[in-house]
Design a protein around this motif. Structure first.
Motif, PDB file in Angstrom:
ATOM      1  N   UNK A   1       0.806  -1.214   0.000  1.00  0.00           N
ATOM      2  CA  UNK A   1       0.000   0.000   0.000  1.00  0.00           C
ATOM      3  C   UNK A   1       0.843   1.269   0.000  1.00  0.00           C
ATOM      4  N   UNK A   2       2.113   1.170   0.310  1.00  0.00           N
ATOM      5  CA  UNK A   2       2.930   2.364   0.505  1.00  0.00           C
ATOM      6  C   UNK A   2       3.141   3.165  -0.774  1.00  0.00           C
ATOM      7  N   UNK A   3       3.444   2.494  -1.883  1.00  0.00           N
ATOM      8  CA  UNK A   3       3.736   3.216  -3.121  1.00  0.00           C
ATOM      9  C   UNK A   3       2.552   4.066  -3.576  1.00  0.00           C
ATOM     10  N   UNK A   4       1.321   3.521  -3.664  1.00  0.00           N
ATOM     11  CA  UNK A   4       0.203   4.392  -4.054  1.00  0.00           C
ATOM     12  C   UNK A   4      -0.093   5.474  -3.021  1.00  0.00           C
ATOM     13  N   UNK A   5       0.164   5.212  -1.742  1.00  0.00           N
ATOM     14  CA  UNK A   5      -0.010   6.246  -0.716  1.00  0.00           C
ATOM     15  C   UNK A   5       0.903   7.434  -1.000  1.00  0.00           C
TER      16      UNK A   5
END
Length: 282
Positions: free
Chosen positions: A127-131
């Motif tokens: 989830x970190x990259x799109x966040x």
């Protein structure tokens, strides 16, 4: 202090570094909440082809209305939040409307929840990259608030983050990207670089094999294999490589960015040497 912070085991020196970023999970949550309307809730609740839309709508509304996040996400609304995470608001014909700013707000909200809470299938690292990408596209003040949000998560390791120590370098790397994007103090940027490389080295030692950024076992993967890898490579290029200034630290961050992108032969030991001064000072 939130109960999720209880029992954190982070090294005190890295805790001091993170505290310099004023870790706080609430400002970003409140700012996103203020921007939401019924249509955005409806879009998220119908992400699973409209299946169980009313139940998802109630659950998403409850998340927005609550003062704090619950400790764990149930399948409702987990399924639609995960699907919203993989939306492409930057594309005019993305798989989940709306696109543009409203799409990024929806994706940022979904990612915030998935990063923060325990879920049945874990994997908050996905989830970190799109966040980070949505925070960057929304810009200030969302981008500014995203830094203390991730600093809080790295400081306290809530949700699923303690299940796999190999995931933690991703969280530190995401924070480094955001700190670079918001032009944090040089000592903070250098410290985050040193922290990241120490974590990477610890993971390699635990796995019992040599480790290079651009080969398995990877921080990001040898080459883009999925959407999140492509986003990581793009962010590393934009903020660490292309965004490097003419300072000594800027050059070191650029070399780290090239290594992440597989464009450098630097080993983990080489990169740790680049950030040794900040590592020792932490």
């Amino acid at each position: 202090m939130n109960s999720a912070a209880a029992g954190t085991t982070i090294d005190p020196r890295w805790a001091r570094l993170l505290d310099a970023l004023h870790p706080d999970e609430f400002p970003l949550r409140e700012r996103v909440k203020e921007q939401f309307d019924a249509a955005m809730i409806d879009h998220i609740s119908r992400a699973d082809y409209g299946h169980d839309a009313e139940r998802h709508r109630r659950a998403v509304s409850d998340l927005l209305a609550a003062r704090t996040w619950p400790g764990e996400l149930d399948w409702v609304p987990l399924e639609v939040l995960q699907l919203t995470r993989w939306s492409r608001p930057e594309l005019p014909d993305g798989p989940l409307p709306p696109t543009g700013r409203r799409g990024h707000l929806m994706r940022l909200f979904a990612c915030m929840a998935l990063i923060r809470m325990r879920t049945p299938n874990g994997l908050p690292v996905d989830t970190l990259a799109p966040f980070v990408a949505s925070a960057v596209e929304l810009g200030s003040p969302f981008l500014d608030d995203a830094v203390p949000y991730l600093a809080w998560c790295r400081r306290h390791e809530p949700g699923d983050w303690r299940d796999d120590p190999a995931d933690l370098p991703f969280l530190t790397f995401a924070l480094l990207l955001l700190a670079t994007a918001t032009r944090a103090e040089p000592d903070v940027l250098g410290g985050l670089g040193g922290m990241l490389l120490r974590e990477v080295a610890a993971v390699a030692e635990e796995l019992g094999e040599g480790w290079r950024i651009e080969t398995e076992p990877p921080l990001l993967g040898p080459r883009p294999r999925a959407q999140r890898h492509r986003v990581w490579y793009g962010l590393a290029g934009r903020f660490l490589v292309d965004g490097a200034d003419g300072t000594d630290l800027g050059g070191r961050l650029a070399e780290l960015g090239r290594a992440v992108r597989g464009e450098s032969g630097a080993t983990t030991a080489d990169l740790r040497d680049l950030f040794a001064a900040w590592d020792r000072a932490a």
